[in-house]
Design a protein around this motif. Structure first.
Motif, PDB file in Angstrom:
ATOM      1  N   MET A 232       4.857 -10.029  -3.985  1.00  0.00           N
ATOM      2  CA  MET A 232       5.257  -9.774  -2.748  1.00  0.00           C
ATOM      3  C   MET A 232       4.896  -8.049  -2.562  1.00  0.00           C
ATOM      4  O   MET A 232       4.576  -7.588  -1.630  1.00  0.00           O
ATOM      5  N   PHE A 233       5.495  -7.482  -3.669  1.00  0.00           N
ATOM      6  CA  PHE A 233       5.385  -5.969  -3.453  1.00  0.00           C
ATOM      7  C   PHE A 233       4.112  -5.275  -3.584  1.00  0.00           C
ATOM      8  O   PHE A 233       3.468  -4.344  -3.110  1.00  0.00           O
ATOM      9  N   ASP A 234       3.160  -6.083  -4.503  1.00  0.00           N
ATOM     10  CA  ASP A 234       1.979  -5.689  -4.774  1.00  0.00           C
ATOM     11  C   ASP A 234       1.114  -6.012  -3.624  1.00  0.00           C
ATOM     12  O   ASP A 234       0.155  -4.962  -3.438  1.00  0.00           O
ATOM     13  N   ILE A 235       1.336  -6.924  -3.005  1.00  0.00           N
ATOM     14  CA  ILE A 235       0.580  -6.952  -1.617  1.00  0.00           C
ATOM     15  C   ILE A 235       1.086  -6.407  -0.470  1.00  0.00           C
ATOM     16  O   ILE A 235       0.215  -5.873   0.323  1.00  0.00           O
ATOM     17  N   ASN A 236       2.320  -6.480   0.009  1.00  0.00           N
ATOM     18  CA  ASN A 236       3.172  -5.917   0.935  1.00  0.00           C
ATOM     19  C   ASN A 236       3.343  -4.469   1.116  1.00  0.00           C
ATOM     20  O   ASN A 236       3.598  -3.974   2.123  1.00  0.00           O
ATOM     21  N   THR A 237       3.336  -3.956  -0.085  1.00  0.00           N
ATOM     22  CA  THR A 237       3.664  -2.621  -0.399  1.00  0.00           C
ATOM     23  C   THR A 237       2.514  -1.667  -1.007  1.00  0.00           C
ATOM     24  O   THR A 237       2.189  -0.769  -0.428  1.00  0.00           O
ATOM     25  N   ILE A 238       2.456  -2.092  -2.260  1.00  0.00           N
ATOM     26  CA  ILE A 238       1.353  -1.282  -3.087  1.00  0.00           C
ATOM     27  C   ILE A 238       0.260  -1.266  -2.183  1.00  0.00           C
ATOM     28  O   ILE A 238      -0.546  -0.268  -2.231  1.00  0.00           O
ATOM     29  N   GLY A 239      -0.444  -2.385  -1.858  1.00  0.00           N
ATOM     30  CA  GLY A 239      -1.541  -2.420  -1.328  1.00  0.00           C
ATOM     31  C   GLY A 239      -1.864  -1.514  -0.208  1.00  0.00           C
ATOM     32  O   GLY A 239      -2.829  -0.714  -0.013  1.00  0.00           O
ATOM     33  N   PRO A 240      -0.805  -1.497   0.911  1.00  0.00           N
ATOM     34  CA  PRO A 240      -1.095  -0.823   1.962  1.00  0.00           C
ATOM     35  C   PRO A 240      -0.738   0.627   1.427  1.00  0.00           C
ATOM     36  O   PRO A 240      -1.524   1.813   2.081  1.00  0.00           O
ATOM     37  N   PHE A 241      -0.005   1.082   0.430  1.00  0.00           N
ATOM     38  CA  PHE A 241      -0.104   2.365  -0.226  1.00  0.00           C
ATOM     39  C   PHE A 241      -1.355   2.830  -0.366  1.00  0.00           C
ATOM     40  O   PHE A 241      -1.951   3.901  -0.444  1.00  0.00           O
ATOM     41  N   LEU A 242      -2.034   1.973  -1.456  1.00  0.00           N
ATOM     42  CA  LEU A 242      -3.422   2.437  -1.664  1.00  0.00           C
ATOM     43  C   LEU A 242      -4.384   2.766  -0.621  1.00  0.00           C
ATOM     44  O   LEU A 242      -5.332   3.647  -0.708  1.00  0.00           O
ATOM     45  N   CYS A 243      -4.372   1.435   0.456  1.00  0.00           N
ATOM     46  CA  CYS A 243      -5.316   1.896   1.630  1.00  0.00           C
ATOM     47  C   CYS A 243      -4.973   3.100   2.275  1.00  0.00           C
ATOM     48  O   CYS A 243      -6.073   3.737   2.718  1.00  0.00           O
ATOM     49  N   ALA A 244      -3.441   3.552   2.398  1.00  0.00           N
ATOM     50  CA  ALA A 244      -3.263   4.606   3.048  1.00  0.00           C
ATOM     51  C   ALA A 244      -3.756   5.907   2.361  1.00  0.00           C
ATOM     52  O   ALA A 244      -4.179   6.789   2.871  1.00  0.00           O
TER      53      ALA A 244
END
Ligand code: NAP
Length: 251
Positions: free
Chosen positions: A111-123
């Motif tokens: 959940m956190f890998d896709i919904n939080t860390i993924g958007p952080f990496l993209c940002a």
């Protein structure tokens, strides 16, 4: 005011809100990078609709929870579409309803890998490209959060709500970091929206079953969220940053 390049990368544009945002952006003259993970056919359909509007569409496969995939996706975007004007951090998942005591470590990680860390990496990739400090032309980052971040989603998916709450903090914190660099960071918090996400989650009738409980007696459409995103990334929203807007129909 700085002119933002009319190019946009949307994660999760193979269906739902992401696909609707791709169409709405193309209608406004944007060339579109269509991010997807597994639904190649959905991405192709979105691309076809963007091209039918006279804009360029490039399909970009990536698992946003994988840092190498994210880097490759942005490099592919650079090569095909040039300078990045807008990132929409839209890709996300939910999971089956469960109380916190029944949520596994593996589920939390996903959940956190896709919904939080993924958007952080993209940002991070977007900020490096857009920021004046690094020679960029400015830009906009839109994070697709959820009303769940305010409501908490007790008994359903507190993990999902928490992953989106963290995304709201990214909107505020990165927005403040980037404010002097001509990069705006904004969020939308959709309520119950009629997309495939509910069926993927094992609840195909969720929208129909919930409609009467909702303040407006209906779910929102993907297009209603997309129109808010397109407004936020436009110059009409030029003084809005480091904040999020509820698209929850009063929920
Ligand atoms: P959707 O139709 O299920 O679309 C989700 C998208 O995310 C798909 O394009 C999917 O790609 C992509 N995705 C999932 N995991 C990924 C990964 N690991 N890497 C890259 N892409 C991935 O859902 P939606 O309703 O449009 O949801 C879009 C966003 O709105 C999500 O962040 C969701 O949390 C948020 N939201 C939705 C609602 C609602 O009621 N619908 C409410 C509040 C917030 P593939 O299909 O290609 O794998």
């Amino acid at each position: 005011m700085v002119a933002t390049p009319k190019t946009i990368l949307i994660t999760g544009a193979s269906s739902g809100i992401g696909a609707a945002t791709a169409i709405a952006a193309a209608e406004c003259g944007y060339d579109v990078g269509i991010g997807y993970h597994s639904d190649r056919e959905g991405a192709e359909i979105t691309a076809k609709r963007v091209r039918a509007l006279g804009q360029t569409a490039v399909i970009l496969q990536a698992d946003i929870s994988d840092p190498d995939d994210v880097e490759n996706m942005f490099e592919h975007f650079d090569e095909e579409l040039g300078e990045l004007g807008v990132l929409v951090n839209n890709a996300g998942i939910v999971d089956e309803p469960a109380r916190v005591e029944n949520i596994s470590h593996a589920r939390l990680r996903r959940m956190f890998d896709i919904n939080t860390i993924g958007p952080f990496l993209c940002a991070k990739q977007a900020a490096i490209r857009m920021s004046y400090q690094f020679g960029g032309a400015g830009g906009v980052i839109v994070n697709v959060s959820s009303m769940a971040a305010s409501l908490g989603s007790a008994g359903r998916y507190v993990d999902y709500a928490a992953s989106k709450g963290a995304l709201d903090v990214l909107t505020k914190g990165l927005g403040d970091e980037m404010a002097a660099n001509h990069v705006r960071v904004v969020g939308v918090r959709p309520g119950i929206i009629d997309t495939e996400i509910h069926a993927k989650n094992g609840e195909p009738d969720r929208v129909r079953n919930m409609s009467n409980e909702l303040p407006m007696h209906r779910a929102g459409s993907a297009r209603e969220v997309a129109d808010t995103i397109v407004y936020l990334m436009s110059d009409k929203a030029s003084y809005i940053t480091a904040t999020s807007i509820d698209v929850g129909g009063g929920r």
